[in-house]
Design a protein around this motif. Sequence first.
Motif, PDB file in Angstrom:
ATOM      1  N   UNK A 163       0.719  -1.338  -0.018  1.00 11.49           N
ATOM      2  CA  UNK A 163       0.101  -0.003   0.137  1.00 11.49           C
ATOM      3  C   UNK A 163       0.894   1.181  -0.052  1.00 11.49           C
ATOM      4  N   UNK A 164       2.103   0.908  -0.248  1.00 14.49           N
ATOM      5  CA  UNK A 164       2.963   2.168  -0.292  1.00 14.49           C
ATOM      6  C   UNK A 164       3.176   2.797  -1.859  1.00 14.49           C
ATOM      7  N   UNK A 165       3.508   4.259  -2.060  1.00  8.50           N
ATOM      8  CA  UNK A 165       3.785   4.655  -3.364  1.00  8.50           C
ATOM      9  C   UNK A 165       5.205   4.687  -3.679  1.00  8.50           C
ATOM     10  N   UNK A 166       6.134   4.411  -2.626  1.00 14.08           N
ATOM     11  CA  UNK A 166       7.408   4.362  -2.619  1.00 14.08           C
ATOM     12  C   UNK A 166       7.959   6.018  -2.825  1.00 14.08           C
ATOM     13  N   UNK A 167       9.335   6.212  -2.621  1.00 12.37           N
ATOM     14  CA  UNK A 167       9.873   7.687  -2.703  1.00 12.37           C
ATOM     15  C   UNK A 167       9.685   8.442  -3.884  1.00 12.37           C
ATOM     16  N   UNK A 175      11.446   7.286  -7.098  1.00  9.68           N
ATOM     17  CA  UNK A 175      11.695   6.049  -7.562  1.00  9.68           C
ATOM     18  C   UNK A 175      11.191   5.844  -9.008  1.00  9.68           C
ATOM     19  N   UNK A 176      10.202   6.568  -9.351  1.00  8.05           N
ATOM     20  CA  UNK A 176       9.831   6.692 -10.863  1.00  8.05           C
ATOM     21  C   UNK A 176      10.709   7.167 -11.794  1.00  8.05           C
ATOM     22  N   UNK A 177      11.611   8.333 -11.376  1.00 12.70           N
ATOM     23  CA  UNK A 177      12.815   8.768 -11.927  1.00 12.70           C
ATOM     24  C   UNK A 177      13.791   7.531 -12.203  1.00 12.70           C
ATOM     25  N   UNK A 178      13.945   6.951 -11.064  1.00 14.14           N
ATOM     26  CA  UNK A 178      15.079   5.734 -10.892  1.00 14.14           C
ATOM     27  C   UNK A 178      14.728   4.797 -12.176  1.00 14.14           C
ATOM     28  N   UNK A 221      12.179  -5.654 -18.143  1.00 10.68           N
ATOM     29  CA  UNK A 221      10.992  -6.027 -17.890  1.00 10.68           C
ATOM     30  C   UNK A 221      10.616  -5.835 -16.396  1.00 10.68           C
ATOM     31  N   UNK A 222      11.692  -5.816 -15.658  1.00 10.38           N
ATOM     32  CA  UNK A 222      11.457  -5.454 -14.168  1.00 10.38           C
ATOM     33  C   UNK A 222      11.078  -4.253 -14.006  1.00 10.38           C
ATOM     34  N   UNK A 223      11.458  -3.162 -15.111  1.00 16.62           N
ATOM     35  CA  UNK A 223      11.000  -1.755 -14.696  1.00 16.62           C
ATOM     36  C   UNK A 223       9.424  -1.816 -15.324  1.00 16.62           C
ATOM     37  N   UNK A 224       9.221  -2.697 -16.109  1.00 17.96           N
ATOM     38  CA  UNK A 224       7.732  -2.436 -16.608  1.00 17.96           C
ATOM     39  C   UNK A 224       6.970  -2.846 -15.379  1.00 17.96           C
ATOM     40  N   UNK A 225       7.348  -4.124 -14.700  1.00 18.49           N
ATOM     41  CA  UNK A 225       6.716  -4.437 -13.324  1.00 18.49           C
ATOM     42  C   UNK A 225       6.486  -3.429 -12.530  1.00 18.49           C
ATOM     43  N   UNK A 226       7.585  -2.815 -11.899  1.00 15.06           N
ATOM     44  CA  UNK A 226       7.445  -1.570 -10.879  1.00 15.06           C
ATOM     45  C   UNK A 226       6.623  -0.491 -11.424  1.00 15.06           C
ATOM     46  N   UNK A 227       7.100  -0.071 -12.794  1.00 16.00           N
ATOM     47  CA  UNK A 227       6.160   0.917 -13.271  1.00 16.00           C
ATOM     48  C   UNK A 227       4.748   0.957 -13.120  1.00 16.00           C
ATOM     49  N   UNK A 228       4.163  -0.120 -13.627  1.00 16.69           N
ATOM     50  CA  UNK A 228       2.961  -0.330 -13.347  1.00 16.69           C
ATOM     51  C   UNK A 228       2.118  -0.011 -11.870  1.00 16.69           C
ATOM     52  N   UNK A 254      12.749  -7.045  -4.638  1.00 13.37           N
ATOM     53  CA  UNK A 254      13.343  -6.196  -3.651  1.00 13.37           C
ATOM     54  C   UNK A 254      12.586  -4.763  -3.508  1.00 13.37           C
ATOM     55  N   UNK A 255      12.675  -4.238  -4.715  1.00 14.45           N
ATOM     56  CA  UNK A 255      11.853  -3.090  -4.891  1.00 14.45           C
ATOM     57  C   UNK A 255      10.303  -2.982  -4.201  1.00 14.45           C
ATOM     58  N   UNK A 256       9.673  -4.067  -4.555  1.00 11.83           N
ATOM     59  CA  UNK A 256       8.222  -4.241  -3.694  1.00 11.83           C
ATOM     60  C   UNK A 256       8.431  -4.385  -2.417  1.00 11.83           C
ATOM     61  N   UNK A 257       9.168  -5.226  -1.953  1.00 15.90           N
ATOM     62  CA  UNK A 257       9.486  -5.087  -0.743  1.00 15.90           C
ATOM     63  C   UNK A 257       9.788  -4.071   0.311  1.00 15.90           C
ATOM     64  N   UNK A 258      10.952  -3.503  -0.190  1.00 15.56           N
ATOM     65  CA  UNK A 258      11.576  -2.421   0.518  1.00 15.56           C
ATOM     66  C   UNK A 258      11.005  -1.068   0.355  1.00 15.56           C
ATOM     67  N   UNK A 259      10.417  -0.696  -0.894  1.00 15.09           N
ATOM     68  CA  UNK A 259       9.571   0.576  -0.955  1.00 15.09           C
ATOM     69  C   UNK A 259       8.194   0.481  -1.089  1.00 15.09           C
ATOM     70  N   UNK A 260       7.667  -0.266  -1.631  1.00 16.35           N
ATOM     71  CA  UNK A 260       6.311  -0.358  -2.072  1.00 16.35           C
ATOM     72  C   UNK A 260       5.384  -1.117  -1.006  1.00 16.35           C
ATOM     73  N   UNK A 261       6.109  -1.702   0.055  1.00 16.20           N
ATOM     74  CA  UNK A 261       5.178  -2.327   1.021  1.00 16.20           C
ATOM     75  C   UNK A 261       4.581  -3.708   0.554  1.00 16.20           C
TER      76      UNK A 261
END
Length: 284
Positions: free
Chosen positions: A127-131, A134-137, A172-179, A236-243
Amino acid sequence: MVCALGASVCFGTATVLQAMAARTADAGGGDGEGSAFAVTLFLRAVRQWRYLAGLALDGLGFLLQIAALRSVPIYAVGAALASSLAVTAVVSARLLKVRLRGAEWGAVGVVCAGMALLGIASGTEGDRDGPPALGYAMLATALAVLVLALLGGRLPERGRPLALGLGAGFGFGVVEVSVRLIDSLAPSDLATNPATYALLVGGGAAFLSLTSALQRGSVTTATAGMVIGETIGPALVGVVWLGDRTREGLAWVAVLGFLVAVAGALALARFGEAPVDADRETIP
């Protein structure tokens, strides 16, 4: 999870259908080489129903992937997409007459076991939006993958397939996180969200990198790199920054399931491009 597994089935089956179309087109078109021949081969393949069906399955798989990413953690979706190699292996054994060794059938079973563990342990979408950065990263990563794809021919020959495969996986990982970073589909919001551009650039760069990797080296090495790139980083991005979390007390089951599913997919890495040998019977 149903959507994630459905996307895996779509992608895995599409690979085989497109390989069948390419094989038939190659058999009926004579010899040749170079980019002009590749374009001619593509034009012959795209006129066949198998290739068009594969493209349709790719589109459906992408929609199911988006639906899954909006409902379950990224680590579960990434593992499910990697498991499409198991689908490709099984469908190849039936339609392309590819002979699976006992170890490969065992790897298919390992992938299924890993996905079952993930299904039991996965929680809901974080339920987190991340910093804000993150989108720019993600956009910066997508641009780096694009540069890698464009310069792939200049990489050292020995490490080229792995580097390009990893690049494709990161794309492909960028696509997953960007969604997950796109909260509103309003045109004004999409236009100002860096994740929108990261998704578009990352997806295109990933396909370019993977195509270059498969043309320039070992399919197994390139696909193994892709599986690693599209699973570990996004998870890791999902767990650390997106909750992203697991069900209460089942974190160890999720970790085990993730590792088992990815290990099984790596064992099936040669099916990143459905193999076709000359001594197999011609597809009608």
